[in-house]
Motif scaffolding. Structure first.
Motif, short mmCIF file in Angstrom:
data_model
loop_
_atom_site.label_atom_id
_atom_site.label_comp_id
_atom_site.label_asym_id
_atom_site.label_seq_id
_atom_site.Cartn_x
_atom_site.Cartn_y
_atom_site.Cartn_z
N GLN A 70 0.84 -1.20 0.00
CA GLN A 70 0.00 0.00 0.00
C GLN A 70 0.87 1.25 0.00
OE1 GLN A 70 -3.49 0.34 -0.11
NE2 GLN A 70 -3.27 -1.80 -0.71
N LYS A 72 0.97 4.98 1.00
CA LYS A 72 0.26 5.84 1.95
C LYS A 72 0.51 7.32 1.70
CE LYS A 72 -1.42 2.44 4.32
NZ LYS A 72 -2.80 2.09 4.17
N ARG A 73 1.70 7.67 1.21
CA ARG A 73 2.06 9.09 1.03
C ARG A 73 2.65 9.31 -0.35
NH1 ARG A 73 6.38 9.00 5.55
NH2 ARG A 73 6.77 7.17 4.32
N VAL A 96 -10.76 16.36 2.56
CA VAL A 96 -10.69 14.91 2.29
C VAL A 96 -10.59 14.67 0.79
CG1 VAL A 96 -11.91 12.72 2.46
CG2 VAL A 96 -11.93 14.30 4.39
N SER A 100 -7.11 12.84 -1.02
CA SER A 100 -7.28 11.42 -1.30
C SER A 100 -6.65 11.06 -2.65
CB SER A 100 -8.77 11.07 -1.33
OG SER A 100 -8.95 9.77 -1.85
N ARG A 102 -6.99 8.22 -4.50
CA ARG A 102 -7.81 7.47 -5.44
C ARG A 102 -8.89 8.31 -6.11
NH1 ARG A 102 -9.19 2.39 -2.81
NH2 ARG A 102 -7.31 1.60 -3.75
N ASP A 126 -5.23 2.62 -0.87
CA ASP A 126 -6.15 2.76 0.26
C ASP A 126 -5.56 3.73 1.28
OD1 ASP A 126 -7.82 0.88 -0.90
OD2 ASP A 126 -6.90 -0.79 0.18
N ASN A 127 -6.37 4.68 1.75
CA ASN A 127 -5.95 5.64 2.79
C ASN A 127 -4.66 6.37 2.43
OD1 ASN A 127 -8.13 4.82 4.48
ND2 ASN A 127 -6.94 2.99 4.96
N CYS A 128 -4.56 6.84 1.21
CA CYS A 128 -3.37 7.51 0.71
C CYS A 128 -3.61 9.02 0.64
CB CYS A 128 -3.05 6.96 -0.67
SG CYS A 128 -1.62 7.68 -1.44
N THR A 129 -2.56 9.80 0.87
CA THR A 129 -2.67 11.25 0.77
C THR A 129 -1.64 11.80 -0.21
OG1 THR A 129 -1.17 11.57 2.63
CG2 THR A 129 -3.53 11.53 3.13
#
Length: 189
Positions: A70, A72-73, A96, A100, A102, A126-129
């Motif tokens: 995954q 994440k950043r 948000v 995000s 995605r 998933d849950n990436c910024t």
């Protein structure tokens, strides 16, 4: 040298190399009684595939199935047509949606199109910024320019940098940190 947690473009190229050089392993020549040549693959609908949550990669010049990591950043810099920032989206109150990876309408361009296409298959965002930085960076007095692509990479503040490293236009210090004779930044293992 730089340590990078994830390199999307290398992964995409590795799959392309794998398909090209190991086409027998991925070709629809399997059935329920035959096994796939690559360890970790199974036959589904006549095609050798990696198990769910795994992806084909080339490791030590051999095709293998690996866990999907995954991201994440992501750090990026605006550079038309590769990365395009939507200023009105970024200045909106909806934090948000703008950060995000995605589903953000705040970023587009060729690199984001590639990223989202790969994510459709791999589901690794998933849950990436996303963090937009100010420059590629320069190396002065032993440190990289603050809030730059190279600062984020060297400081392990990002898993993936989305930027075009155009060799002729980069500063000598960036050229020294990136190995342009290969497609990998830092230690390829």
């Amino acid at each position: 040298m730089l340590k990078i947690s994830g390199i999307l473009m290398v992964s995409i190229m590795a799959v392309q190399v794998a398909v090209g050089s190991h086409s027998d392993d991925l070709a629809p020549h399997c059935n329920s009684t035959s096994s796939c040549k690559v360890h970790g693959m199974y036959c589904q609908k006549g095609v050798c595939q990696c198990r769910p949550n795994m992806a084909p990669v080339v490791a030590q010049w051999e095709l293998r199935c690996r866990d999907i990591v995954q991201i994440k950043r992501i750090s990026t810099i605006e550079d038309h047509p590769w990365v395009i920032s939507n200023a009105s989206c970024l200045s909106s109150e909806k934090t948000v949606a703008k950060s995000s990876c995605r589903h953000s309408p705040c970023y587009s361009g060729i690199l984001f199109d590639l990223l989202r296409s790969a994510d459709e298959v791999g589901k690794f965002l998933d849950n990436c910024t996303i963090t937009e930085v100010t420059s590629v960076g320069r190396f002065k007095s032993g440190t990289w320019t603050k809030n730059s692509i190279m600062d984020h990479l060297a400081g392990n503040k990002t898993d993936l940098a989305l930027a075009i490293f155009n060799q002729p236009t980069l500063s000598p210090d960036v050229k020294a940190a990136v190995h342009f004779e290969s497609i990998v930044v830092g230690d390829h293992r």
